[in-house]
Design a protein around this motif. Structure first.
Motif, PDB file in Angstrom:
ATOM      1  N   TYR A  10       0.842  -1.204   0.000  1.00 20.30           N
ATOM      2  CA  TYR A  10       0.000   0.000   0.000  1.00 20.30           C
ATOM      3  C   TYR A  10       0.879   1.258   0.000  1.00 20.30           C
ATOM      4  CZ  TYR A  10      -3.403   3.454   1.599  1.00 20.30           C
ATOM      5  OH  TYR A  10      -4.186   4.557   1.717  1.00 20.30           O
ATOM      6  N   LYS A  11       1.914   1.225   0.827  1.00 18.41           N
ATOM      7  CA  LYS A  11       2.831   2.368   0.904  1.00 18.41           C
ATOM      8  C   LYS A  11       3.453   2.625  -0.477  1.00 18.41           C
ATOM      9  CE  LYS A  11       6.522   3.790   3.904  1.00 18.41           C
ATOM     10  NZ  LYS A  11       7.625   3.237   4.664  1.00 18.41           N
ATOM     11  N   THR A  12       3.871   1.563  -1.125  1.00 18.84           N
ATOM     12  CA  THR A  12       4.481   1.697  -2.461  1.00 18.84           C
ATOM     13  C   THR A  12       3.440   2.211  -3.456  1.00 18.84           C
ATOM     14  OG1 THR A  12       5.841  -0.211  -1.928  1.00 18.84           O
ATOM     15  CG2 THR A  12       5.811   0.465  -4.227  1.00 18.84           C
ATOM     16  N   ALA A  13       2.234   1.620  -3.409  1.00 21.83           N
ATOM     17  CA  ALA A  13       1.174   1.994  -4.359  1.00 21.83           C
ATOM     18  C   ALA A  13       0.821   3.468  -4.239  1.00 21.83           C
ATOM     19  CB  ALA A  13      -0.061   1.134  -4.120  1.00 21.83           C
ATOM     20  N   CYS A  14       0.889   3.994  -2.998  1.00 22.49           N
ATOM     21  CA  CYS A  14       0.533   5.415  -2.777  1.00 22.49           C
ATOM     22  C   CYS A  14       1.471   6.354  -3.537  1.00 22.49           C
ATOM     23  CB  CYS A  14       0.540   5.745  -1.292  1.00 22.49           C
ATOM     24  SG  CYS A  14      -0.926   5.119  -0.465  1.00 22.49           S
ATOM     25  N   GLY A  15       2.660   5.878  -3.859  1.00 20.11           N
ATOM     26  CA  GLY A  15       3.599   6.693  -4.622  1.00 20.11           C
ATOM     27  C   GLY A  15       3.271   6.718  -6.106  1.00 20.11           C
ATOM     28  N   PHE A  16       2.418   5.819  -6.533  1.00 21.21           N
ATOM     29  CA  PHE A  16       2.110   5.730  -7.962  1.00 21.21           C
ATOM     30  C   PHE A  16       0.678   6.115  -8.323  1.00 21.21           C
ATOM     31  CE2 PHE A  16       5.643   2.750  -7.456  1.00 21.21           C
ATOM     32  CZ  PHE A  16       6.471   3.145  -8.491  1.00 21.21           C
ATOM     33  N   MET A  17      -0.257   5.788  -7.407  1.00 25.89           N
ATOM     34  CA  MET A  17      -1.677   5.998  -7.731  1.00 25.89           C
ATOM     35  C   MET A  17      -2.321   6.855  -6.661  1.00 25.89           C
ATOM     36  SD  MET A  17      -2.369   2.092  -8.868  1.00 25.89           S
ATOM     37  CE  MET A  17      -1.025   1.430  -7.958  1.00 25.89           C
ATOM     38  N   PRO A  18      -3.284   7.713  -7.037  1.00 24.59           N
ATOM     39  CA  PRO A  18      -3.928   8.548  -6.016  1.00 24.59           C
ATOM     40  C   PRO A  18      -4.527   7.664  -4.922  1.00 24.59           C
ATOM     41  CG  PRO A  18      -4.657   9.178  -8.224  1.00 24.59           C
ATOM     42  CD  PRO A  18      -3.856   7.909  -8.380  1.00 24.59           C
ATOM     43  N   GLY A  19      -4.067   7.875  -3.700  1.00 27.48           N
ATOM     44  CA  GLY A  19      -4.564   7.083  -2.568  1.00 27.48           C
ATOM     45  C   GLY A  19      -4.172   5.622  -2.667  1.00 27.48           C
ATOM     46  N   PRO A  35      -5.926  -0.949   2.653  1.00 31.34           N
ATOM     47  CA  PRO A  35      -6.489  -1.991   1.786  1.00 31.34           C
ATOM     48  C   PRO A  35      -5.662  -3.271   1.823  1.00 31.34           C
ATOM     49  CG  PRO A  35      -6.065   0.056   0.560  1.00 31.34           C
ATOM     50  CD  PRO A  35      -5.444   0.218   1.900  1.00 31.34           C
ATOM     51  N   LEU A  36      -6.354  -4.374   1.717  1.00 31.34           N
ATOM     52  CA  LEU A  36      -5.643  -5.649   1.580  1.00 31.34           C
ATOM     53  C   LEU A  36      -5.252  -5.794   0.119  1.00 31.34           C
ATOM     54  CD1 LEU A  36      -7.948  -8.049   3.621  1.00 31.34           C
ATOM     55  CD2 LEU A  36      -5.808  -6.983   4.353  1.00 31.34           C
ATOM     56  N   PHE A  37      -4.081  -6.323  -0.132  1.00 32.55           N
ATOM     57  CA  PHE A  37      -3.674  -6.621  -1.505  1.00 32.55           C
ATOM     58  C   PHE A  37      -3.967  -8.100  -1.749  1.00 32.55           C
ATOM     59  CE2 PHE A  37      -1.503  -3.014  -3.508  1.00 32.55           C
ATOM     60  CZ  PHE A  37      -1.767  -2.082  -2.505  1.00 32.55           C
ATOM     61  N   ILE A  38      -4.797  -8.341  -2.733  1.00 33.22           N
ATOM     62  CA  ILE A  38      -5.274  -9.704  -2.973  1.00 33.22           C
ATOM     63  C   ILE A  38      -4.329 -10.435  -3.922  1.00 33.22           C
ATOM     64  CG2 ILE A  38      -7.243 -11.120  -3.759  1.00 33.22           C
ATOM     65  CD1 ILE A  38      -7.697  -9.289  -1.200  1.00 33.22           C
ATOM     66  N   ASP A  39      -3.989 -11.643  -3.541  1.00 35.24           N
ATOM     67  CA  ASP A  39      -3.103 -12.462  -4.376  1.00 35.24           C
ATOM     68  C   ASP A  39      -3.904 -13.366  -5.301  1.00 35.24           C
ATOM     69  OD1 ASP A  39      -0.531 -13.676  -5.116  1.00 35.24           O
ATOM     70  OD2 ASP A  39      -1.395 -15.447  -4.158  1.00 35.24           O
ATOM     71  N   HIS A  40      -4.885 -14.063  -4.743  1.00 34.14           N
ATOM     72  CA  HIS A  40      -5.698 -14.955  -5.582  1.00 34.14           C
ATOM     73  C   HIS A  40      -7.025 -15.246  -4.905  1.00 34.14           C
ATOM     74  CE1 HIS A  40      -3.775 -17.807  -2.816  1.00 34.14           C
ATOM     75  NE2 HIS A  40      -4.740 -18.662  -3.103  1.00 34.14           N
ATOM     76  N   ALA A  41      -7.917 -15.887  -5.651  1.00 33.57           N
ATOM     77  CA  ALA A  41      -9.261 -16.163  -5.135  1.00 33.57           C
ATOM     78  C   ALA A  41      -9.774 -17.447  -5.750  1.00 33.57           C
ATOM     79  CB  ALA A  41     -10.189 -15.006  -5.504  1.00 33.57           C
TER      80      ALA A  41
END
Ligand code: PLP
Ligand SMILES: N[C@H](C=O)CCC(=O)O
Length: 419
Positions: A10-19, A35-41
């Motif tokens: 999430y911390k990394t994603a915040c540097g690339f995408m709004p929120g 947010p949880l980062f989902i791997d598979h379902a």
């Protein structure tokens, strides 16, 4: 529960995408988590990057009515992929899907495939305006119809979660023809027709609102909308992006027995792939290019892989005996557990919302009055108990066919242990 990897991502994603997200409702600020980062379902379950397993009631916000990775759907998509990801040209699957949709939604005499619910709604409204030669539209407070400019006024979903009354970046010009009515309030609609009667091109409604939490229409409300729009030559649009193939195979229209002039579908109709559609009366759809002068187009529209997912999803729904009865049975068990806990819940078929409000919720104002902090506490409790629900008071919980009785029992246990 260890969520270290999700936190780091999430911390990394915040540097690339709004929120850190690609759609605002995924940010979990409103419920006090990341947010949880989902791997598979698979089936009723999802697994995050930290290896935590959850029973999933978000179901990608509705499309996964068969659960995740339904084998025949996956196989159909794989077979389509093998033949080419996109042609930008006609193919047989488009006709098959259109036939299936029309079979279940006979009022969609002609339809057009697009890529998202937003596009479907935007295009339906354009067609209604082209057909009537009128400019104004009516929408309801708390209903969400995607993020096209003219509809971002007192909209539900992420805008309600973030308390954004009308989106910045939307010009006054874009919303000056959007008239606002109150859901389940016939007088508010009558007033607009008295004032603007013959200027109103379309009235758009979620036939069961699900973007301010689930708020079903009160008895007679949809019939009233049918009647008043008919009397004024206004196009009645049912936005069935959520309810289509969910409340019944013929959506809310069949479920409530009210036939609109136009319908928009998304989510389930694309079987988890980016596909949606709009359609309706022949004389309206004949206004769309190349037959008419209402222009609407799309490079990837009718994408063969998305079409394959849609076809197989509908075929699966058709082939399972008592499909909607089963969904209803399981959903009712969860609803009962919530009620027994003394919490407020609205349910319509396999859609439901727990409302943290003492009164029953029938309107946008009542939904807004809910205690969102309490919802956040409930959300975190459910998550800790292995149940993944919507990270906002103003969204729906989706029950899928893949939810087993064991899943439901575990969910009820989690509800019962909520303090
Ligand atoms: C009722 C309704 N209409 C339209 C939309 C927009 O669909 P999409 O997110 O695919 O653009 C949504 C959900 O997002 C919806 O719930
Ligand atoms: N409430 C929205 C649609 O139903 C949720 C999906 C999104 O906007 O990301």
């Amino acid at each position: 529960m260890n969520t270290a990897k999700s936190k780091q991502l999430y911390k990394t994603a915040c540097g690339f995408m709004p929120g850190g997200v690609n759609s605002p409702v995924r940010a979990c600020k409103a419920v006090g988590t990341v947010p949880l980062f989902i791997d598979h379902a698979k089936g009723s379950r999802i697994w995050d990057e930290d290896g935590n397993e959850f029973i999933d009631y978000v179901c990608s916000w509705g499309p996964n009515i068969l659960g995740h990775c339904c084998e025949p759907v996956i196989n159909a998509v794989k077979a389509a992929c093998d033949k080419g990801l996109t042609f930008g040209a006609c193919h047989k699957g488009e006709i098959t899907l259109a036939e299936l949709i029309k079979k279940h939604f006979p009022s969609m005499e002609m339809l057009r495939l697009v890529n998202s619910g937003t596009e479907a709604v935007m295009s339906a409204i354009r067609a209604a305006r082209g057909y009537t030669g009128r400019d104004k539209i009516i929408k309801f407070e708390g209903c969400y119809h995607g993020h096209s400019d003219g509809l971002l006024v007192k909209a539900g979903s992420g805008l309600m979660t973030q308390a954004i009354p009308s989106g910045a970046g939307v010009t006054e010009g874009c919303t000056k023809d959007t008239l606002l009515a109150k859901y389940n309030d016939t007088a508010s609609v009558e007033k607009l027709f008295e004032e603007y009667g013959n200027e109103i091109a379309a009235l758009i409604v979620e036939p069961c609102a699900a973007n301010m939490g689930v708020v079903p229409p009160e008895k007679g409300f949809l019939e009233f909308l049918r009647e008043i729009t008919k009397n004024h030559g206004t196009v009645l649009i049912f936005d069935e992006v959520i309810t289509g193939f969910r409340l019944s195979e013929g959506g809310a229209s069949k479920y409530f027995g009210v036939i609109p002039d136009m319908t928009t579908l998304g989510k389930i109709v694309g079987g988890g792939m980016p596909l949606a559609c709009y359609g309706g009366k022949l004389e309206i759809m004949q206004c769309v290019a190349p037959l008419g002068s209402v222009y609407q187009a799309g490079t990837l529209s009718g994408n063969p892989c998305a079409v394959a997912a849609g076809i197989e999803t509908i075929r699966q729904i058709e082939s399972i005996p008592n499909f909607y009865e089963e969904l209803n049975r399981k959903s009712a068990m969860i609803e009962n557990a919530i009620r027994e806990k003394g919490l407020n819940v609205n349910r319509c078929g396999s859609l439901m919302t727990v409302f943290f409000n003492d009164e029953s919720v029938k309107s946008y104002d009542e939904a807004r009055a809910c205690n969102t902090e309490s919802y956040g506490r409930y959300y975190r409790h459910m998550l800790q108990s292995g149940i993944y629900t919507a990270p906002s008071q103003f969204e729906a919980m989706f029950v899928s066919y893949a939810h087993s009785d064991e899943d439901i029992a575990k969910t009820i246990e989690a509800i019962e242990s909520y303090r």
